[in-house]
Design an enzyme around this catalytic site. Structure first.
Site, PDB file in Angstrom:
ATOM      1  N   ASP A   1      46.542  39.946  41.176  1.00  0.00           N
ATOM      2  CA  ASP A   1      46.693  38.798  40.282  1.00  0.00           C
ATOM      3  C   ASP A   1      46.502  37.537  41.129  1.00  0.00           C
ATOM      4  OD1 ASP A   1      47.740  36.670  38.786  1.00  0.00           O
ATOM      5  OD2 ASP A   1      49.218  37.936  37.777  1.00  0.00           O
TER       6      ASP A   1
ATOM      7  N   ARG B   1      34.824  40.922  18.226  1.00  0.00           N
ATOM      8  CA  ARG B   1      35.788  41.661  19.044  1.00  0.00           C
ATOM      9  C   ARG B   1      35.073  42.336  20.212  1.00  0.00           C
ATOM     10  NH1 ARG B   1      36.820  46.649  17.686  1.00  0.00           N
ATOM     11  NH2 ARG B   1      37.200  46.341  15.479  1.00  0.00           N
TER      12      ARG B   1
HETATM   13  C1  PLP Z   1      51.467  33.220  33.651  1.00  0.00           C
HETATM   14  C2  PLP Z   1      51.192  34.367  34.506  1.00  0.00           C
HETATM   15  C3  PLP Z   1      50.802  35.605  33.965  1.00  0.00           C
HETATM   16  C4  PLP Z   1      50.733  35.850  32.473  1.00  0.00           C
HETATM   17  O1  PLP Z   1      49.741  35.104  31.872  1.00  0.00           O
HETATM   18  P1  PLP Z   1      49.811  34.625  30.336  1.00  0.00           P
HETATM   19  O2  PLP Z   1      48.544  33.883  30.164  1.00  0.00           O
HETATM   20  O3  PLP Z   1      51.040  33.794  30.206  1.00  0.00           O
HETATM   21  O4  PLP Z   1      49.905  35.861  29.505  1.00  0.00           O
HETATM   22  C5  PLP Z   1      50.485  36.624  34.840  1.00  0.00           C
HETATM   23  N1  PLP Z   1      50.563  36.457  36.174  1.00  0.00           N
HETATM   24  C6  PLP Z   1      50.945  35.302  36.731  1.00  0.00           C
HETATM   25  C7  PLP Z   1      50.996  35.172  38.219  1.00  0.00           C
HETATM   26  C8  PLP Z   1      51.271  34.217  35.920  1.00  0.00           C
HETATM   27  O5  PLP Z   1      51.681  33.076  36.479  1.00  0.00           O
END
Ligand code: PLP
Length: 379
Positions: A170, A46
């Site tokens: 992101d 972990r």
């Molecule tokens: C898919 C996605 C997420 C979430 O990711 P997971 O791996 O599904 O938890 C976050 N941000 C964006 C832009 C995504 O396309």
């Protein structure tokens, strides 16, 4: 080293006596210690696992950061970043968000006393204007999904720096191959590794990359304290998928551009959303900060019924969540990835019912266009 070289030339097995070419899967939960009062480099998976460490260091190198952290999913990575905040703190966020992030922000963070202020982050002055003494973080995606809107990352980075707030982005839709936000002033880059980094739809994972040592310590503390890290086998699969990131994305992006142009010229299509098109409203900003339009694009079909018929009639595009895989797929965002954006979440933009999102894979583009043409001509 150039990006393509970095993808395959890295220390795959540090300190391994047999020098394997491929990172071993250290499928162990715990590690024997030499003495009762001092722990070695690894003690419990972990907290740290050698397979995961190789992936984390590789991700840091690819994004131009100093520290990488891998999580069980993209949402686990995003959650960890928001855990840096405390009760009373505020986030300034763009109003176009991935559905799961919108749900986290609307339904989980308020319970921790964290407030979100939504703005149109493509308007930099709106971001600056929303910052208060309580703001601790600016949070954006660029390009957004599924609207493919673009935010000027360097301009937001300058605002964040001036105001002394963290800037998290992101980068899932672009991957480190096409866009490196840390070089443009972001403090933290997040990925849903489930998408392009994996590329084969066989792992759910998330990544956080950053430069700052003190911030890295806090992220590592949270990853360990909350137990959200990526498992060894999934780390191995991601390391394997990552090696072909450039090859895959070059092919996918080339086809996406051709398909976007085809869709823009088809009478059945209302509007195409793809930042690689010169007609896209943010094309110039996007091409200044990224190396291409990527391979995710959306279009509107005029009505929910036509959109549904298109999604169901296409043969080479499977109806599925997610994007970034070697196989093409289609989704109806309002019913799928953004189904968690409910009517009461008015600050976040809900995709229209006639919007379809395509993720372009590595199939022959002629086959994909033939499929799209046959389908669009018949609905
Ligand atoms: C898919 C996605 C997420 C979430 O990711 P997971 O791996 O599904 O938890 C976050 N941000 C964006 C832009 C995504 O396309």
């Amino acid at each position: 080293m150039k990006f393509a070289t970095k993808l395959v030339h890295f220390d795959a097995a540090p300190k391994d006596p047999y020098h394997p070419k491929v990172t071993p899967i250290y499928q162990t939960a715990t590690f024997e210690q030499e003495s009762a009062d001092s722990l070695g480099e690894y003690d419990y998976s972990r907290s740290g696992n050698p397979t995961r460490t190789v992936l984390e260091e590789q991700m840091a190198a690819l994004e131009g950061g100093a520290h990488g952290f891998c999580f069980a999913s993209g949402m686990a990575a995003i959650t960890c970043v928001t855990r840096l905040l405390s009760t009373g703190d505020e986030i300034v966020s763009d109003y176009d968000l991935y559905g799961g992030t919108a749900r986290l922000f609307a339904k989980v963070l308020p319970r921790a006393g964290v407030t979100i202020r939504y703005v149109d982050a493509s308007d930099v002055s709106a971001v600056a204007g929303a910052i208060t003494a309580k703001t601790k973080m600016i949070y954006i995606e660029s390009p957004t999904n599924p609207f493919l809107r673009v935010v000027d990352i360097a301009a937001i980075g300058a605002v964040a720096k001036q105001c002394g707030v963290l800037f998290a982005i992101d980068n899932s839709v672009m991957s480190p191959y096409l866009q490196n936000p840390l070089e443009l002033g972001a403090n933290m880059v997040i990925h849903s590794a489930t998408k392009f980094l994996c590329g084969h739809s066989d792992v759910t994972g998330g990544v956080v990359v950053l430069k700052d040592d003190a911030l890295a310590q806090r992220v590592h503390f949270l990853q360990n304290a909350e137990g959200t890290a990526l498992a060894p086998f999934d780390s191995y699969l991601l390391l394997r998928g990552l090696k072909t990131l450039k090859l895959r994305m070059d092919a996918q992006q080339r086809s996406a551009q051709t398909i976007a142009e085809f869709l823009a010229s088809h009478a059945r299509v209302r509007e195409v959303y793809y930042p690689g098109l010169a007609s896209h409203r943010d094309h110039a900003v996007h091409m200044r900060q990224a190396r291409g339009g990527g391979s995710v694009l959306s279009f509107t079909a005029g009505s929910a019924e036509v959109a549904k018929a298109i999604a169901e009639r296409l043969e080479l595009f499977s109806i599925s969540l997610s994007f970034g895989s070697v196989q093409s797929s289609i989704s109806v965002p309002v019913k799928m990835s953004h189904a968690s954006v409910t009517e009461e979440m008015t600050s976040v933009r809900k995709p229209p019912a006639d919007m379809l999102r395509l993720s372009i894979g590595i199939e022959d583009v002629d086959d994909l266009i033939a499929d799209l043409r046959a389908c669009l001509d018949s609905v």
